[in-house]
Motif scaffolding. Structure first.
Motif, short mmCIF file in Angstrom:
data_model
loop_
_atom_site.label_atom_id
_atom_site.label_comp_id
_atom_site.label_asym_id
_atom_site.label_seq_id
_atom_site.Cartn_x
_atom_site.Cartn_y
_atom_site.Cartn_z
N HIS A 66 6.07 3.52 5.65
CA HIS A 66 6.87 3.00 5.49
C HIS A 66 5.71 1.59 5.44
O HIS A 66 5.93 0.78 4.30
CB HIS A 66 7.78 2.32 6.81
N GLN A 67 4.73 1.75 4.99
CA GLN A 67 3.24 0.58 4.25
C GLN A 67 2.78 1.11 3.47
O GLN A 67 2.11 0.91 2.68
CB GLN A 67 2.56 0.21 5.68
N ARG A 68 2.56 2.17 3.25
CA ARG A 68 1.60 2.66 2.60
C ARG A 68 1.64 2.45 1.09
O ARG A 68 1.14 1.86 0.17
CB ARG A 68 1.53 4.35 2.31
N ASP A 69 3.44 3.04 0.73
CA ASP A 69 3.19 2.60 -0.86
C ASP A 69 4.18 1.30 -0.95
O ASP A 69 3.51 0.36 -2.30
CB ASP A 69 4.70 3.75 -1.72
N TYR A 70 3.71 0.44 0.35
CA TYR A 70 4.70 -0.56 -0.46
C TYR A 70 3.80 -1.85 -0.15
O TYR A 70 3.06 -2.20 -0.99
CB TYR A 70 5.83 -1.16 1.08
N PHE A 71 2.18 -1.55 0.22
CA PHE A 71 1.14 -2.35 0.40
C PHE A 71 0.45 -1.90 -0.70
O PHE A 71 -0.41 -2.37 -1.42
CB PHE A 71 0.36 -2.24 1.34
N ALA A 72 0.46 -0.59 -1.65
CA ALA A 72 -0.54 -0.19 -2.32
C ALA A 72 0.15 -0.09 -3.46
O ALA A 72 -0.68 -0.29 -4.58
CB ALA A 72 -0.31 1.46 -2.59
N THR A 73 1.22 -1.61 -3.74
CA THR A 73 1.88 -1.99 -5.06
C THR A 73 1.19 -3.19 -5.46
O THR A 73 0.58 -3.44 -6.50
CB THR A 73 3.05 -2.26 -4.93
#
Length: 291
Positions: A66-73
């Motif tokens: 739940h964190q990877r794609d959110y922060f990768a933006t």
């Protein structure tokens, strides 16, 4: 990881191991050789770097879906699988938090990114604290959730278990392995370079790791001068009192207790956790100015 119990693994197992991804592998995947082992890393996105440190018996893909794609933006997300977990092979040595902190420091140095933000859950939070203590030049800010100062067992129980025979320890490890949700072993077997048969070895290593009398001393917390966000669920395995003890021991600590939340804060309350981490990393720290 604070307590060795069925409840612990049911709490994080169903939520974490089911989260492991087989697809969406569009980032950069690379092994770094440090201290005689090859550690697997994943890298996604662009911007200031964040290193994510997973908990025990799990790995980056499983722990932070739940964190990877959110922060990768808006950030460079770097996931690290510690030795013997996820895609990283095991080594003959016992597991130790200090060794994992030193391994992490070596990877950060090889990445050549300078001071990075670090986010750690459970065992990863313990590793993050030792990383900040021993390698402060590599850490800009630190977020921990579900970290602990000491094991869940009282000293007399630790002493009793230290005198167990090898057969007693083996029986306890088997019982511990049997108490885990099946997904733990299944997901481990899918990605581990050591193969599915090595699973019991990793369970045994974690069993010994979680019986360490002291994870980090209060005096060591006081040596950490960088900003640290201390998080926990109000029904976490680490008590609120011990979490507050960590917070009060830090020079620049901030505290957040998530309501109606257990140990798996990153998967159980992802929106609140992500927003809180983002605000902490982006805003000036004012905790010292609060009377």
């Amino acid at each position: 990881m604070r307590k060795i119990s069925v409840a612990l693994f049911v709490g994080i197992g169903a939520l974490a191991c089911l989260a492991a991804r087989a697809g969406d592998r569009t980032g950069t995947h690379r092994y770094y050789e440090v201290q005689g082992v090859k550690l697997y890393t994943e890298r996604f996105g662009h911007g200031p770097p964040i290193v994510f440190l997973h908990g025990g018996l799990t790995f980056f893909d499983a722990a932070f879906r739940h964190q990877r794609d959110y922060f990768a933006t808006f950030r460079t997300v770097i996931g690290l699988d510690q030795r013997g977990l996820g895609h990283s092979a095991d080594s003959p040595e016992p597991l130790s938090y200090k060794q994992m902190a030193d391994d992490t420091a070596a990877v950060i140095e090889l990445l050549g990114l300078g001071p990075v933000d670090v986010v750690g859950h459970s065992d990863g939070g313990n590793v993050g604290l030792l990383l900040a203590r021993d390698h402060p030049q590599l850490v800009r800010r630190l977020v921990i959730s579900g970290a602990n100062l000491r094991p869940g067992q009282p000293p007399d129980e630790l002493q009793r278990r230290s005198q167990w025979s090898s057969q007693q320890v083996a029986e306890k490890v088997r019982a511990l392995a049997d108490s885990l949700p099946p997904q733990f072993r299944t997901e481990y077997g899918k990605v581990s370079p050591d193969g599915p048969a090595h699973w019991l070895t990793m369970v045994a290593k974690h069993y010994q790791l979680w019986l360490q009398p002291v994870v980090i001393d209060i005096a060591d917390l006081k040596k950490i001068s960088l900003p640290v966000l201390v998080m926990a669920g109000d029904h976490d395995f680490t008590s609120i009192e011990e979490t507050v003890e960590i917070f009060r021991g830090l020079q620049q600590g901030q505290l957040m207790i998530l309501p109606a939340t257990g140990h798996p804060t990153f998967s159980q309350r992802p929106d609140l956790v992500n927003l809180s981490i983002r605000e902490f990393l982006d805003k000036p720290v004012t905790s010292k100015q609060i009377p």
